[in-house]
Scaffold this motif. Structure first.
Motif, PDB file in Angstrom:
ATOM      1  N   CYS A  73     -86.169   0.174  34.850  1.00 55.30           N
ATOM      2  CA  CYS A  73     -85.225   0.932  35.355  1.00 55.30           C
ATOM      3  C   CYS A  73     -83.942   0.207  35.783  1.00 55.30           C
ATOM      4  O   CYS A  73     -83.805  -1.034  35.792  1.00 55.30           O
ATOM      5  N   ARG A  74     -82.928   1.036  36.189  1.00 57.06           N
ATOM      6  CA  ARG A  74     -81.540   0.284  36.590  1.00 57.06           C
ATOM      7  C   ARG A  74     -81.657  -0.030  37.931  1.00 57.06           C
ATOM      8  O   ARG A  74     -81.544   1.138  38.721  1.00 57.06           O
ATOM      9  N   GLN A  75     -81.862  -1.102  38.477  1.00 54.50           N
ATOM     10  CA  GLN A  75     -82.466  -1.410  39.715  1.00 54.50           C
ATOM     11  C   GLN A  75     -81.028  -1.603  40.511  1.00 54.50           C
ATOM     12  O   GLN A  75     -79.918  -2.141  40.292  1.00 54.50           O
ATOM     13  N   ASP A 112     -84.833 -13.047  42.576  1.00 53.07           N
ATOM     14  CA  ASP A 112     -85.097 -13.425  43.900  1.00 53.07           C
ATOM     15  C   ASP A 112     -85.736 -12.475  44.719  1.00 53.07           C
ATOM     16  O   ASP A 112     -86.186 -12.588  45.900  1.00 53.07           O
ATOM     17  N   CYS A 113     -85.988 -11.325  43.946  1.00 56.96           N
ATOM     18  CA  CYS A 113     -87.044 -10.317  44.720  1.00 56.96           C
ATOM     19  C   CYS A 113     -88.274 -10.174  44.244  1.00 56.96           C
ATOM     20  O   CYS A 113     -88.600 -11.247  43.499  1.00 56.96           O
ATOM     21  N   ALA A 128     -94.737   0.374  39.902  1.00 53.88           N
ATOM     22  CA  ALA A 128     -93.936  -1.067  39.587  1.00 53.88           C
ATOM     23  C   ALA A 128     -92.955  -0.830  40.629  1.00 53.88           C
ATOM     24  O   ALA A 128     -92.025   0.207  40.588  1.00 53.88           O
ATOM     25  N   VAL A 129     -93.005  -1.662  41.728  1.00 53.77           N
ATOM     26  CA  VAL A 129     -91.812  -1.687  42.687  1.00 53.77           C
ATOM     27  C   VAL A 129     -90.852  -2.804  42.868  1.00 53.77           C
ATOM     28  O   VAL A 129     -91.543  -4.134  42.531  1.00 53.77           O
ATOM     29  N   HIS A 130     -89.601  -2.663  42.758  1.00 50.00           N
ATOM     30  CA  HIS A 130     -88.757  -3.896  42.723  1.00 50.00           C
ATOM     31  C   HIS A 130     -88.381  -4.021  44.297  1.00 50.00           C
ATOM     32  O   HIS A 130     -87.600  -3.287  44.956  1.00 50.00           O
ATOM     33  N   ALA A 131     -89.097  -5.039  44.787  1.00 53.43           N
ATOM     34  CA  ALA A 131     -88.997  -5.072  46.348  1.00 53.43           C
ATOM     35  C   ALA A 131     -88.011  -6.195  46.581  1.00 53.43           C
ATOM     36  O   ALA A 131     -88.194  -7.431  46.929  1.00 53.43           O
ATOM     37  N   GLY A 132     -86.726  -5.790  46.861  1.00 51.29           N
ATOM     38  CA  GLY A 132     -85.617  -6.555  47.431  1.00 51.29           C
ATOM     39  C   GLY A 132     -85.515  -6.308  48.885  1.00 51.29           C
ATOM     40  O   GLY A 132     -86.203  -5.484  49.354  1.00 51.29           O
ATOM     41  N   TRP A 133     -84.752  -7.047  49.321  1.00 51.00           N
ATOM     42  CA  TRP A 133     -84.559  -6.942  50.913  1.00 51.00           C
ATOM     43  C   TRP A 133     -84.070  -5.500  51.239  1.00 51.00           C
ATOM     44  O   TRP A 133     -84.632  -5.108  52.359  1.00 51.00           O
ATOM     45  N   ARG A 134     -83.270  -4.932  50.658  1.00 45.92           N
ATOM     46  CA  ARG A 134     -82.613  -3.608  50.849  1.00 45.92           C
ATOM     47  C   ARG A 134     -83.972  -2.499  50.838  1.00 45.92           C
ATOM     48  O   ARG A 134     -84.304  -1.862  51.746  1.00 45.92           O
ATOM     49  N   THR A 141     -92.007   0.004  49.090  1.00 43.07           N
ATOM     50  CA  THR A 141     -93.303   0.057  48.891  1.00 43.07           C
ATOM     51  C   THR A 141     -94.288   1.020  49.705  1.00 43.07           C
ATOM     52  O   THR A 141     -95.198   1.907  49.122  1.00 43.07           O
ATOM     53  N   ARG A 142     -93.906   1.238  50.911  1.00 45.45           N
ATOM     54  CA  ARG A 142     -94.902   2.367  51.641  1.00 45.45           C
ATOM     55  C   ARG A 142     -94.538   3.756  51.159  1.00 45.45           C
ATOM     56  O   ARG A 142     -95.378   4.625  50.997  1.00 45.45           O
TER      57      ARG A 142
END
Length: 154
Positions: A73-75, A112-113, A128-134, A141-142
Motif C-alpha cells: 500500500c501507499r503508506q 523505523d516502523c 498486514a499492518v504498518h505500525a508507525g507511531w501515528r 492494529t486494534r
C-alpha cells in the motif's frame, strides 16, 4: 512455532502446510547497490524501478508465490484499512491491508516502523499492518483486529 531462517527471509514453516505464507524479508540477497542494502523494495531513496522489480521477483521466487499476487500500500501514517477481494490495479492509500482471498499476498514496507502480520487460519483471514507511531496512536492494529472479528468472525 520455530522460524525458518534464510538470508533473504524469515518464515513460519508450519503455515506452509496450510498453503499460508507468513514471512519477514531481510535486506540480503537482492540486486540493489549500496547504500540500499541489496534487497530493497522502494524507489523513494533513489533505487531504480528495475532493481525494485527484480528484488520482488527474488523474494517471491524464494517464497514460492507469484509476483503479480503481491499487494503493498501507499503508506500515509494513518488508520486507513483496505479490505481486498483481489489484487488492485494500484497500491491502495492505507496503512493496513486485509484479505480472505487465496493468492493475494499482503506486504508492508518498514524502515523505523513495525510490521504487524495477523492471521486467522480457521477463517482464512490475513492482515498486514504498518505500525508507525501515528497509526499506533490511532490504534490501527486494534482497529484491524476488530474488523477481522466483525467482518469475518475471527
Amino acid at each position: 512455532m520455530p522460524a525458518s531462517n534464510n538470508s533473504t527471509y524469515l518464515t513460519v514453516p508450519e503455515l506452509f502446510e496450510n498453503n499460508t505464507v507468513l514471512a519477514f524479508s531481510t535486506r540480503k540477497g537482492g540486486c540493489s547497490e549500496p547504500p540500499l542494502s541489496s534487497l530493497n523494495f522502494s524507489t523513494s531513496q533513489g533505487d531504480s524501478q528495475e532493481n525494485v522489480r527484480e528484488n520482488f521477483r527474488i523474494l517471491t521466487r524464494a517464497l514460492g508465490v507469484t509476483p503479480q499476487g503481491i499487494v503493498t500500500c501507499r503508506q500515509v501514517h494513518s488508520d486507513n484499512v483496505e479490505v481486498l477481494s483481489s489484487v488492485p490495479p494500484a497500491p491502495p492509500v492505507a496503512d493496513a491491508l486485509m484479505t480472505t482471498k487465496a493468492g493475494v499476498f499482503l506486504g508492508i514496507k518498514t524502515a523505523d516502523c513495525l510490521p504487524v502480520l495477523l492471521l486467522d487460519s480457521n477463517r482464512g483471514v490475513a492482515a498486514a499492518v504498518h505500525a508507525g507511531w501515528r497509526g499506533t496512536v490511532l490504534r490501527l492494529t486494534r482497529k484491524v483486529v476488530r474488523l477481522m472479528k466483525t467482518e469475518f468472525g475471527s
